[in-house]
Design an enzyme around this catalytic site. Structure first.
Site, PDB file in Angstrom:
ATOM      1  N   HIS A 110       0.860  -1.182   0.000  1.00 39.48           N
ATOM      2  CA  HIS A 110       0.000   0.000   0.000  1.00 39.48           C
ATOM      3  C   HIS A 110       0.898   1.234   0.000  1.00 39.48           C
ATOM      4  O   HIS A 110       1.878   1.275   0.756  1.00 39.48           O
ATOM      5  CB  HIS A 110      -0.918  -0.007   1.226  1.00 39.48           C
ATOM      6  CG  HIS A 110      -1.845   1.164   1.265  1.00 39.48           C
ATOM      7  ND1 HIS A 110      -2.959   1.262   0.446  1.00 39.48           N
ATOM      8  CD2 HIS A 110      -1.809   2.313   1.992  1.00 39.48           C
ATOM      9  CE1 HIS A 110      -3.571   2.411   0.682  1.00 39.48           C
ATOM     10  NE2 HIS A 110      -2.898   3.064   1.600  1.00 39.48           N
ATOM     11  N   ASP A 146      -6.066  -2.781   3.886  1.00 42.04           N
ATOM     12  CA  ASP A 146      -4.855  -1.995   4.139  1.00 42.04           C
ATOM     13  C   ASP A 146      -4.469  -1.993   5.612  1.00 42.04           C
ATOM     14  O   ASP A 146      -4.094  -0.962   6.194  1.00 42.04           O
ATOM     15  CB  ASP A 146      -5.004  -0.550   3.601  1.00 42.04           C
ATOM     16  CG  ASP A 146      -5.231  -0.537   2.099  1.00 42.04           C
ATOM     17  OD1 ASP A 146      -4.711  -1.418   1.405  1.00 42.04           O
ATOM     18  OD2 ASP A 146      -5.963   0.350   1.622  1.00 42.04           O
TER      19      ASP A 146
HETATM   20  C1  GRF Z   1       0.513   0.604  -6.156  1.00 35.60           C
HETATM   21  O1  GRF Z   1       0.673   1.933  -5.783  1.00 35.60           O
HETATM   22  C2  GRF Z   1       0.219  -0.256  -4.969  1.00 35.60           C
HETATM   23  O2  GRF Z   1       0.848   0.199  -3.807  1.00 35.60           O
HETATM   24  C3  GRF Z   1      -1.275  -0.126  -4.841  1.00 35.60           C
HETATM   25  O3  GRF Z   1      -1.758  -0.081  -6.152  1.00 35.60           O
HETATM   26  C4  GRF Z   1      -0.732   0.397  -7.013  1.00 35.60           C
HETATM   27  C5  GRF Z   1      -0.522  -0.645  -8.065  1.00 35.60           C
HETATM   28  O4  GRF Z   1       0.409  -0.217  -9.031  1.00 35.60           O
HETATM   29  N1  GRF Z   1      -1.804  -1.213  -4.053  1.00 35.60           N
HETATM   30  P1  GRF Z   1       1.035  -1.296 -10.010  1.00 35.60           P
HETATM   31  O5  GRF Z   1      -0.141  -1.986 -10.695  1.00 35.60           O
HETATM   32  O6  GRF Z   1       1.877  -2.226  -9.215  1.00 35.60           O
HETATM   33  O7  GRF Z   1       1.834  -0.479 -11.001  1.00 35.60           O
END
Ligand code: GRF
Length: 216
Positions: A110, A146
């Site tokens: 997160h 989260d």
């Molecule tokens: C990331 O910022 C992650 O922390 C959140 O969703 C976003 C996903 O980005 N859970 P990606 O698909 O890994 O580029």
């Protein structure tokens, strides 16, 4: 070598960071499978380009039948001998039963320093709160969104002129560093859950600190 499935719904940049890290000599986990709950997830092509098997299990047809979706998901994970799950931008909530089954074996990332700013728009939340340092958290998944025992965090400074987009980009590069390291730690048995928290076999640099803003 632990067999890992990465679950995505979109871009998959964390997925790519995990896949790349796992190609390193001696990395204790193998990315055996990438599963998307959306057939249009851009990350799928990237996984395939890196030689990782991908599967789509569309969640939409299941509507509110979360258990129905999870039954199919669990069968797929079993079929591929998956031992650990990394959620990487996976935008579907699980039932408490599924989460319980994978407790201690399913990680999420997160983009905030939890327990601050869970949920939607974490970067907007951070900017509105005026924090000077934000970051990212890798944690074990529990039924609450989260939340869950924290495995690793990385910090990033917040600039005066940051927008949610510029802060997101800075934090994303932290995410790409810590997710592979957290998986490495878990896969080597270096994380111990003690109630609501974890302890780690990896040390900290007690001299290291990040201060923002910086007065020169
Ligand atoms: C990331 O910022 C992650 O922390 C959140 O969703 C976003 C996903 O980005 N859970 P990606 O698909 O890994 O580029």
């Amino acid at each position: 070598m632990r067999r890992v499935a990465i679950l995505i719904s979109g871009r998959g940049s964390n997925m790519s960071a995990l896949i790349e890290a796992a190609t390193a000599e001696g990395f204790p986990a193998e990315i055996a499978l990438v599963i998307s709950n959306r057939s249009d997830a851009p990350g799928l092509a990237n996984a395939q380009a890196n030689g990782v098997k991908t599967l789509v299990i569309e969640s939409k047809p299941f509507g509110k039948d979360r258990a129905g979706f999870e039954k199919l998901l669990q069968a797929t994970l079993d079929e591929h001998g998956i031992e650990l799950i990394c959620l990487a931008g996976f935008m579907r909530l699980f039932t408490a039963e599924f989460v319980q089954h994978w407790y201690g074996r399913m990680l999420n990332i997160h983009p905030s320093l939890l327990p601050s700013f869970p949920g939607l728009d974490p970067h907007g939340q951070a900017l509105r709160a005026g924090v000077k340092i934000s970051g990212a958290t890798v944690h074990f998944v529990i039924p609450e969104t989260d939340a869950g025992p924290i495995v690793m965090q990385g910090a990033a400074p917040v600039a005066n002129d940051d927008t949610a987009e510029t802060l997101a980009a800075r934090v994303l590069s932290v995410e790409h560093q810590i997710y592979p390291q957290a998986l490495r730690l878990l896969a080597t048995g270096g994380v111990e859950i003690k109630g609501d928290i974890t302890t780690s076999s990896a040390g900290v640099d007690a001299e290291d600190c990040l201060i923002a803003p910086l007065v020169i």
